[in-house]
Design an enzyme around this catalytic site. Structure first.
Site, short mmCIF file in Angstrom:
data_model
loop_
_atom_site.label_atom_id
_atom_site.label_comp_id
_atom_site.label_asym_id
_atom_site.label_seq_id
_atom_site.Cartn_x
_atom_site.Cartn_y
_atom_site.Cartn_z
N SER A 1 0.86 -1.19 0.00
CA SER A 1 0.00 0.00 0.00
C SER A 1 0.89 1.23 0.00
O SER A 1 2.04 1.17 0.47
CB SER A 1 -0.87 0.01 1.27
OG SER A 1 -1.50 1.26 1.45
N TYR B 1 -1.49 -0.76 10.39
CA TYR B 1 -1.62 -1.26 9.01
C TYR B 1 -0.40 -0.82 8.20
O TYR B 1 0.23 -1.62 7.51
CB TYR B 1 -2.93 -0.72 8.41
CG TYR B 1 -3.13 -1.04 6.95
CD1 TYR B 1 -3.55 -2.31 6.55
CD2 TYR B 1 -2.92 -0.08 5.96
CE1 TYR B 1 -3.74 -2.62 5.21
CE2 TYR B 1 -3.11 -0.37 4.62
CZ TYR B 1 -3.52 -1.64 4.24
OH TYR B 1 -3.70 -1.94 2.91
N LYS C 1 2.55 -3.15 6.40
CA LYS C 1 2.81 -3.08 4.95
C LYS C 1 4.24 -2.64 4.65
O LYS C 1 4.85 -3.07 3.66
CB LYS C 1 1.80 -2.14 4.28
CG LYS C 1 0.37 -2.69 4.26
CD LYS C 1 0.26 -3.98 3.49
CE LYS C 1 -1.19 -4.38 3.22
NZ LYS C 1 -1.29 -5.60 2.40
#
Length: 258
Positions: free
Chosen positions: A149, A162, A166
């Site tokens: 991402s 998150y 990533k």
């Protein structure tokens, strides 16, 4: 070297795409299948997998469905074993499935949430890649594509854990590329920006947030799942034969937006 159209073709190749019953995963699976690969549709729900397989088969594409909760080791083992048994081996692995159960400040997330995010977003791609290694080596090589991402590259707000998972996935990608290149295995990471999926609904369903984001993007809009297909097809195919250890954005210019 064959002509460029030939290089993109994936006939005879087998691809596992995790989290592919909807969203970006489903779009990627369709793109790979349209280029000739036999795709393994996988998500936690067998019915959801079967629905996508039926849709693909109606369109003349080759697909099978194997349910797998990628956070569970026995199910990861089963996914690889079933794929090899039914299709003979694995050439392409797209680690797409991910979770983001929280939106908010770092300090508000509990330890269990941290563990869950790392379990699915980082540990699962590591373990699943390790599981497909033997088959890829046997077949003389392969392509691993880790879906990360833009959050891995620059911190947003409210997505701290998150983002961290990533970012770690990018380093895992580079280590896979470095260690497994000798087996003819390539590993690359794709960093989508804001894409219109159920996963990102909290952002784009909020009109104020969406307008703010789109105003800053050079593209002036959020992306669609189908717009991830081309890059993945390149990385999966011989057209991307010299690409490994790379991190590629498909973000409408998010990373250069002021």
């Amino acid at each position: 070297m064959s002509n460029i159209k030939q290089q993109f073709k994936l006939e005879g190749k087998v691809a596992i795409i995790t989290g592919s019953s909807k969203g970006i995963g489903k779009a990627i699976a369709r793109g790979l299948a349209e280029n000739g690969a036999t795709v393994v549709i996988s998500s936690r729900d067998q019915d959801a997998c079967d629905t996508v397989v039926a849709e693909f088969e109606t369109a003349g594409l080759k697909a099978i469905g194997i349910a797998c909760h990628i956070g569970k080791e026995d199910q990861r083992q089963n996914l690889v074993k079933q794929t090899v048994t039914q299709l003979g081996g694995i050439d392409i692995l797209v680690n797409n499935a991910a979770i983001n159960p929280v939106f908010g400040p770092l300090e508000d997330a509990g330890e269990a949430i941290f563990d869950k995010i790392m379990e699915v977003n980082l540990k699962a791609p590591w373990m699943l890649s390790n599981r497909v290694l033997a088959s890829m080596r046997e077949r003389g090589g392969g392509s691993i594509i880790n879906i990360a991402s833009v959050e891995a590259l620059t911190p947003g707000m409210g997505l701290g854990l998150y983002s961290t998972s990533k970012a770690a996935l990018l380093m895992l990608t580079k280590n896979q590329a470095k260690e497994w290149g000798k087996h003819g295995i390539r590993s690359n990471a794709v960093c989508p920006g804001l894409i219109k999926t159920k996963f990102s609904a909290a952002l784009w369903q909020n009109e104020k947030i969406l307008q703010k984001i789109e105003k800053t993007l050079p593209s002036g809009r959020m992306g669609m799942p189908e717009e991830m297909e081309g890059l993945v097809c390149l990385l999966a195919s011989d057209a991307g034969a010299y690409m490994t250890g790379g991190v590629y954005t498909a973000d409408g210019g998010y990373m250069i937006a002021g």
